[in-house]
Design a protein around this motif. Structure first.
Motif, PDB file in Angstrom:
ATOM      1  N   ARG A 153       8.276  15.249  -0.213  1.00  8.88           N
ATOM      2  CA  ARG A 153       8.677  16.018  -1.390  1.00  8.88           C
ATOM      3  C   ARG A 153       8.261  17.478  -1.231  1.00  8.88           C
ATOM      4  O   ARG A 153       8.877  18.367  -1.793  1.00  8.88           O
ATOM      5  N   ASN A 154       7.209  17.695  -0.474  1.00  8.13           N
ATOM      6  CA  ASN A 154       6.653  19.015  -0.273  1.00  8.13           C
ATOM      7  C   ASN A 154       7.415  19.747   0.832  1.00  8.13           C
ATOM      8  O   ASN A 154       7.565  19.232   1.941  1.00  8.13           O
ATOM      9  N   LEU A 155       7.911  20.942   0.549  1.00  6.64           N
ATOM     10  CA  LEU A 155       8.714  21.697   1.517  1.00  6.64           C
ATOM     11  C   LEU A 155       7.913  22.030   2.768  1.00  6.64           C
ATOM     12  O   LEU A 155       8.442  21.998   3.891  1.00  6.64           O
ATOM     13  N   LEU A 215       0.849  -1.188   0.000  1.00  5.87           N
ATOM     14  CA  LEU A 215       0.000   0.000   0.000  1.00  5.87           C
ATOM     15  C   LEU A 215       0.884   1.236   0.000  1.00  5.87           C
ATOM     16  O   LEU A 215       1.744   1.388   0.882  1.00  5.87           O
ATOM     17  N   TYR A 216       0.673   2.122  -0.985  1.00  2.04           N
ATOM     18  CA  TYR A 216       1.353   3.416  -0.990  1.00  2.04           C
ATOM     19  C   TYR A 216       0.474   4.439  -0.290  1.00  2.04           C
ATOM     20  O   TYR A 216      -0.661   4.679  -0.700  1.00  2.04           O
ATOM     21  N   MET A 217       1.009   5.042   0.797  1.00  5.09           N
ATOM     22  CA  MET A 217       0.333   6.117   1.521  1.00  5.09           C
ATOM     23  C   MET A 217       1.146   7.392   1.337  1.00  5.09           C
ATOM     24  O   MET A 217       2.293   7.471   1.795  1.00  5.09           O
ATOM     25  N   PRO A 218       0.587   8.397   0.664  1.00  2.48           N
ATOM     26  CA  PRO A 218       1.317   9.656   0.466  1.00  2.48           C
ATOM     27  C   PRO A 218       1.581  10.372   1.787  1.00  2.48           C
ATOM     28  O   PRO A 218       1.017  10.035   2.831  1.00  2.48           O
ATOM     29  N   GLU A 219       2.421  11.389   1.700  1.00  2.00           N
ATOM     30  CA  GLU A 219       2.883  12.075   2.918  1.00  2.00           C
ATOM     31  C   GLU A 219       1.737  12.753   3.662  1.00  2.00           C
ATOM     32  O   GLU A 219       0.848  13.361   3.069  1.00  2.00           O
TER      33      GLU A 219
END
Length: 294
Positions: free
Chosen positions: A244-246, A218-222
Motif C-alpha cells: 500500500r505504501n508507495l 498469520l498476517y505479516m505486513p509489508e
C-alpha cells in the motif's frame, strides 16, 4: 511454546476471528501483525489438507527442495538444491527430522483439484489473484531470516502440525545484520539460540513470536522480516497483496528489476569472493550503525 529469554520477542496478538473493517483499521493501516485462529474454518482445505492428502493427489509430482546450506556463488537466486517426487519427500518428512524444505512451489497449478479447497478471504485488501505458493518442511527445518522481494502484505496459512514464526518490522533492520544486495540476514545467525558475542546488535531488535497450528492464519505486513521453524512436519500457503505504501512499492520494483539481476551478475563475475564480501559488510555496516566496537 518455548520461552525466549534473550531476543526481545513479544507474542503476536491472537484473535478468534475478525471483520474486514477491524482488520483494515487495526492491523493493515498501522501495519501490525496478527494471528486469526478461525478465519478459514469454512475452507475445504481446513478439513482436508494434510500430508497424506497431498501425497495422494500430488505424489507423482517432482518437487524442488532446499536445505539450510549457506548460499554460494554457484547458485542462482532461489535455485533448488535437489529434486524428488512429492511422495518420496513426504515419506522423508514422516520418517524424522530433515532439513529439506519446499519453497515457493506452485502446487495448485500442478494439481488443479486443490484450487477448489480455498478462497480469497474478504478482508478489505486486494489479494493478487494468481495461484498461491506452498511451503513444506520437516521437524526442526528452519527458514533463514528474510523479507519478501515484493514487499507484499501476506496472509500465511498453516496446515498439518505446528510452526514457529519469529518476525520483525522493517524498523528493526538496522539490528538484523542485513546482507547487502540481498533480502536476508546473515545465514549463520541462529534466531532460536543467538550468539550475542558475535552478533551483539540482535539484543536491541524488538520483534514478535507465535506458533501457528493447523488452519490458523498469520498476517505479516509489508516488508516484515520472518524466520520460520517447523516444530513438526507440515506445510503452509501464502496469499499476497501488493504494498500500500508507495515507497515500499518502489523498493519492490527495484528488488525485482535491479537488485536480483545485479546480485546474480556479481556472483558469476566475482564468485565466492562476492558472497564473502557481502557477509563481511553485513557485520561491519550493522556495527557501524549501532556504534558497536567489536
Amino acid at each position: 511454546m518455548k520461552t525466549k529469554n534473550k531476543l526481545q520477542l513479544a507474542p503476536i496478538p491472537r484473535l478468534e476471528n475478525i471483520s474486514k473493517e477491524d482488520f483494515k483499521e487495526n492491523y493493515v493501516k498501522p501495519q501490525k501483525p496478527v494471528v486469526i485462529k478461525h478465519l478459514v474454518d469454512d475452507w475445504p482445505a481446513t478439513q482436508k489438507w494434510d500430508l497424506d492428502y497431498i501425497k495422494k493427489l500430488a505424489g507423482d509430482k517432482v518437487v524442488p527442495l532446499y536445505d539450510d546450506r549457506p548460499i554460494t556463488s554457484k547458485q542462482k537466486f532461489n535455485e533448488p538444491h535437489t529434486k524428488m517426487k512429492m511422495a518420496q519427500y513426504i515419506d522423508l518428512l514422516e520418517a524424522g527430522p530433515t532439513n529439506y524444505r519446499i519453497f515457493l512451489y506452485h502446487l495448485l497449478k500442478e494439481v488443479p483439484e486443490l484450487q477448489k479447497d480455498f478462497d480469497f478471504p474478504d478482508l478489505g485488501i486486494r489479494f493478487l489473484k494468481q495461484l498461491p505458493t506452498l511451503f513444506f518442511g520437516g521437524e526442526n527445518a528452519k527458514v533463514f531470516m528474510h523479507y519478501d522481494i515484493d514487499y507484499a502484505n501476506i496472509m500465511h496459512f498453516h496446515f498439518h502440525g505446528k510452526k514457529q514464526c519469529i518476525i520483525y518490522p522493517p524498523s528493526e533492520s538496522k539490528y538484523l545484520y542485513k546482507v547487502p544486495h540481498a533480502l536476508i540476514s546473515r545465514e549463520d545467525i541462529d534466531f532460536n539460540n543467538p550468539d550475542f558475542e558475535k552478533f551483539p546488535a540482535l539484543k536491541n531488535a524488538k520483534g514478535f513470536i507465535t506458533e501457528l497450528n493447523h488452519g490458523e492464519a498469520l498476517y505479516m505486513p509489508e516488508g516484515y522480516w520472518h524466520q520460520m521453524t517447523y516444530l513438526t512436519p507440515g506445510f503452509s500457503m501464502s496469499l499476497r497483496a501488493t504494498p500500500r505504501n508507495l515507497t515500499n512499492f518502489s523498493k519492490a520494483v527495484y528488488n525485482l528489476v535491479v537488485m536480483r539481476n545485479f546480485d546474480n551478475f556479481m556472483r558469476k563475475w566475482k564468485g565466492q569472493k562476492w558472497i564473502d564480501y557481502k557477509n563481511e559488510r553485513a557485520v561491519k555496516a550493522t556495527h557501524k550503525k549501532n556504534n558497536i566496537q567489536v
